[in-house]
Design a protein around this motif. Structure first.
Motif, PDB file in Angstrom:
ATOM      1  N   UNK A 116      45.677  44.028  56.815  1.00  0.00           N
ATOM      2  CA  UNK A 116      44.478  44.108  55.986  1.00  0.00           C
ATOM      3  C   UNK A 116      43.633  42.859  56.171  1.00  0.00           C
ATOM      4  N   UNK A 117      42.333  43.064  56.343  1.00  0.00           N
ATOM      5  CA  UNK A 117      41.370  41.979  56.284  1.00  0.00           C
ATOM      6  C   UNK A 117      40.576  42.094  54.988  1.00  0.00           C
ATOM      7  N   UNK A 118      40.170  40.960  54.429  1.00  0.00           N
ATOM      8  CA  UNK A 118      39.459  40.995  53.148  1.00  0.00           C
ATOM      9  C   UNK A 118      38.291  40.022  53.187  1.00  0.00           C
ATOM     10  N   UNK A 119      37.100  40.552  52.860  1.00  0.00           N
ATOM     11  CA  UNK A 119      35.870  39.757  52.839  1.00  0.00           C
ATOM     12  C   UNK A 119      35.281  39.839  51.439  1.00  0.00           C
ATOM     13  N   UNK A 120      35.160  38.688  50.769  1.00  0.00           N
ATOM     14  CA  UNK A 120      34.552  38.667  49.438  1.00  0.00           C
ATOM     15  C   UNK A 120      35.553  38.351  48.354  1.00  0.00           C
ATOM     16  N   UNK A 121      35.840  37.063  48.157  1.00  0.00           N
ATOM     17  CA  UNK A 121      36.863  36.645  47.200  1.00  0.00           C
ATOM     18  C   UNK A 121      36.233  36.142  45.909  1.00  0.00           C
ATOM     19  N   UNK A 122      35.334  36.950  45.363  1.00  0.00           N
ATOM     20  CA  UNK A 122      34.711  36.628  44.092  1.00  0.00           C
ATOM     21  C   UNK A 122      35.592  37.027  42.927  1.00  0.00           C
ATOM     22  N   UNK A 123      34.962  37.263  41.777  1.00  0.00           N
ATOM     23  CA  UNK A 123      35.728  37.529  40.552  1.00  0.00           C
ATOM     24  C   UNK A 123      36.607  38.762  40.680  1.00  0.00           C
ATOM     25  N   UNK A 124      36.130  39.804  41.357  1.00  0.00           N
ATOM     26  CA  UNK A 124      36.926  41.013  41.545  1.00  0.00           C
ATOM     27  C   UNK A 124      37.778  40.930  42.811  1.00  0.00           C
ATOM     28  N   UNK A 125      37.185  40.446  43.889  1.00  0.00           N
ATOM     29  CA  UNK A 125      37.873  40.441  45.167  1.00  0.00           C
ATOM     30  C   UNK A 125      39.127  39.591  45.184  1.00  0.00           C
ATOM     31  N   UNK A 126      39.100  38.453  44.501  1.00  0.00           N
ATOM     32  CA  UNK A 126      40.264  37.577  44.489  1.00  0.00           C
ATOM     33  C   UNK A 126      41.475  38.310  43.918  1.00  0.00           C
ATOM     34  N   UNK A 127      41.277  38.992  42.795  1.00  0.00           N
ATOM     35  CA  UNK A 127      42.393  39.710  42.184  1.00  0.00           C
ATOM     36  C   UNK A 127      42.898  40.854  43.051  1.00  0.00           C
ATOM     37  N   UNK A 128      41.975  41.602  43.658  1.00  0.00           N
ATOM     38  CA  UNK A 128      42.373  42.705  44.534  1.00  0.00           C
ATOM     39  C   UNK A 128      43.197  42.171  45.698  1.00  0.00           C
ATOM     40  N   UNK A 129      42.682  41.124  46.358  1.00  0.00           N
ATOM     41  CA  UNK A 129      43.382  40.557  47.509  1.00  0.00           C
ATOM     42  C   UNK A 129      44.747  40.016  47.104  1.00  0.00           C
TER      43      UNK A 129
ATOM     44  N   UNK B 118      39.785  40.924  34.859  1.00  0.00           N
ATOM     45  CA  UNK B 118      41.120  40.921  34.253  1.00  0.00           C
ATOM     46  C   UNK B 118      41.973  42.025  34.853  1.00  0.00           C
ATOM     47  N   UNK B 119      41.425  43.239  34.949  1.00  0.00           N
ATOM     48  CA  UNK B 119      42.176  44.347  35.527  1.00  0.00           C
ATOM     49  C   UNK B 119      42.358  44.178  37.035  1.00  0.00           C
ATOM     50  N   UNK B 120      41.384  43.527  37.688  1.00  0.00           N
ATOM     51  CA  UNK B 120      41.554  43.243  39.119  1.00  0.00           C
ATOM     52  C   UNK B 120      42.794  42.384  39.330  1.00  0.00           C
ATOM     53  N   UNK B 121      42.945  41.365  38.505  1.00  0.00           N
ATOM     54  CA  UNK B 121      44.098  40.468  38.622  1.00  0.00           C
ATOM     55  C   UNK B 121      45.402  41.199  38.307  1.00  0.00           C
ATOM     56  N   UNK B 122      45.347  42.093  37.331  1.00  0.00           N
ATOM     57  CA  UNK B 122      46.550  42.829  36.916  1.00  0.00           C
ATOM     58  C   UNK B 122      46.872  44.001  37.836  1.00  0.00           C
ATOM     59  N   UNK B 123      45.945  44.367  38.714  1.00  0.00           N
ATOM     60  CA  UNK B 123      46.176  45.500  39.609  1.00  0.00           C
ATOM     61  C   UNK B 123      45.966  46.846  38.950  1.00  0.00           C
ATOM     62  N   UNK B 124      45.068  46.893  37.954  1.00  0.00           N
ATOM     63  CA  UNK B 124      44.855  48.138  37.201  1.00  0.00           C
ATOM     64  C   UNK B 124      43.384  48.550  37.178  1.00  0.00           C
ATOM     65  N   UNK B 125      42.652  48.230  38.229  1.00  0.00           N
ATOM     66  CA  UNK B 125      41.258  48.661  38.304  1.00  0.00           C
ATOM     67  C   UNK B 125      41.146  50.173  38.438  1.00  0.00           C
ATOM     68  N   UNK B 126      39.957  50.693  38.175  1.00  0.00           N
ATOM     69  CA  UNK B 126      39.607  52.068  38.522  1.00  0.00           C
ATOM     70  C   UNK B 126      38.807  52.028  39.811  1.00  0.00           C
ATOM     71  N   UNK B 127      38.996  53.032  40.661  1.00  0.00           N
ATOM     72  CA  UNK B 127      38.158  53.139  41.852  1.00  0.00           C
ATOM     73  C   UNK B 127      37.844  54.594  42.126  1.00  0.00           C
ATOM     74  N   UNK B 128      36.638  54.830  42.616  1.00  0.00           N
ATOM     75  CA  UNK B 128      36.175  56.174  42.969  1.00  0.00           C
ATOM     76  C   UNK B 128      35.873  56.159  44.459  1.00  0.00           C
TER      77      UNK B 128
ATOM     78  N   UNK C 230      43.776  53.692  38.405  1.00  0.00           N
ATOM     79  CA  UNK C 230      43.161  55.026  38.421  1.00  0.00           C
ATOM     80  C   UNK C 230      42.366  55.159  39.710  1.00  0.00           C
ATOM     81  N   UNK C 231      42.758  56.120  40.533  1.00  0.00           N
ATOM     82  CA  UNK C 231      42.127  56.345  41.828  1.00  0.00           C
ATOM     83  C   UNK C 231      41.634  57.785  41.858  1.00  0.00           C
TER      84      UNK C 231
END
Length: 303
Positions: free
Chosen positions: A11-24, A134-144, A165-166
């Motif tokens: 995996x490559x990841x571009x964009x380590x902002x408030x959401x991206x950091x937690x996702x990565x 907060x949910x990004x860090x916890x791994x509980x985001x929603x995505x569509x 939730x996917x």
């Protein structure tokens, strides 16, 4: 995810902002090889390196190391810049790779980029986000997710590392179309709350008294609660979504409506509520701070 994650996608990841950091963080902690792009903000990069990620100096280097690249940037201009150009992703990704845009982007741009990448043998998917850092860090985001079935099947194990939730909403572009609809509803709530709170203040009803009626009633919801947390307690981190990003998404919504010839007077009114804040210098403030700008429009002062 079954089996050894190291046998799966790099995996490559571009964009380590408030959401991206937690996702990565969740991707690498759950076993996937992760490469991040170098950035002047070293804190999230160093954190991820400490968790097992590696760092690439250029987008081309990141692309060559990756079979799936996630983008979590501000919007379509930034996505287009990352994909195109002599050292962009498109010039260096191998055939069969996937680019996943988690940004809130213009669906028209998404469809164009997907076609460009498809001609090079690279797939494109849109997987915009809902909820908060907060949910990004916890791994509980929603995505569509907008992707064809085969691409979605390849992505699902990685999405499972950071999303609770996917929803596979449809084909390429449909994720971003649904995200704009989702944000229209939520930011519409924000505009209503802001105007109601400003009016309540003018007629002598405190925010606490407003909250005592709304909270726990039929008009309560998760968005209301994080919005009001700033108003009631001054917690700036309760709902970290900037007014600039809100205004950008509402402009994308307007473009989408224009594209299908839909008259959207409510969307225009909501957009203009946020435009007031941007014009007053509030771009970097967060959505729950909108009431102060509505008050200022009516002769008050922003704190």
């Amino acid at each position: 995810m079954s089996g050894n994650p190291q046998e799966h996608a790099a995996i490559g990841f571009v964009g380590l902002g408030m959401m991206g950091h937690g996702i990565a963080k969740n991707i690498v902690e759950k076993g996937y090889p992760l490469t991040v792009i170098t950035h002047r903000n070293r804190a999230p990069v160093e954190d991820l390196l400490g968790r097992g990620a590696t760092e690439a100096q250029t987008l081309g280097e990141l692309a060559r190391r990756s079979s799936i690249v996630f983008l979590c940037v501000t919007g379509s201009p930034e996505v287009e810049a990352a994909v195109r150009g002599p050292d962009g992703l498109a010039a260096h990704l191998r055939s069969g790779s996937i680019v996943v845009d988690c940004s809130s982007s213009d669906p028209n741009s998404t469809v164009r980029l997907a076609a460009e990448l498809k001609a090079k043998g690279v797939e494109f998917a849109d997987a915009p986000l809902s909820r908060t850092p907060k949910e990004a860090w916890e791994g509980t985001l929603d995505t569509m997710v907008g992707a064809d079935d085969a691409v979605f099947a390849r992505l699902r194990p990685i999405l499972d590392t950071w999303a609770g939730k996917i929803v596979h909403i449809g084909g390429v572009g449909d994720g971003h179309r649904m995200k704009l609809l989702n944000n229209f509803i939520s930011l519409g709530y924000g505009a209503l709350y802001a105007e109601a709170l400003a009016l309540a203040d003018r007629v002598g009803i405190s925010a606490e008294r407003v909250d005592s009626v709304i909270r726990g009633g039929r008009m309560d919801c998760g968005f209301y609660q994080t919005f009001m947390q700033f108003t009631l307690t001054g917690d700036r981190n309760a709902h970290k979504f900037s007014l600039a990003n809100a205004f950008k998404d509402l402009r994308y919504l307007e473009s989408m409506a224009n594209g299908v010839g839909l008259v959207n007077p409510v969307g225009s009114a909501v957009k203009n509520s946020y435009a007031v804040a941007i014009a007053a210098g509030g771009a970097s403030d967060y959505v729950p701070m909108l009431p102060a700008y509505i008050d200022r429009l009516n002769g008050g002062k922003v704190d």
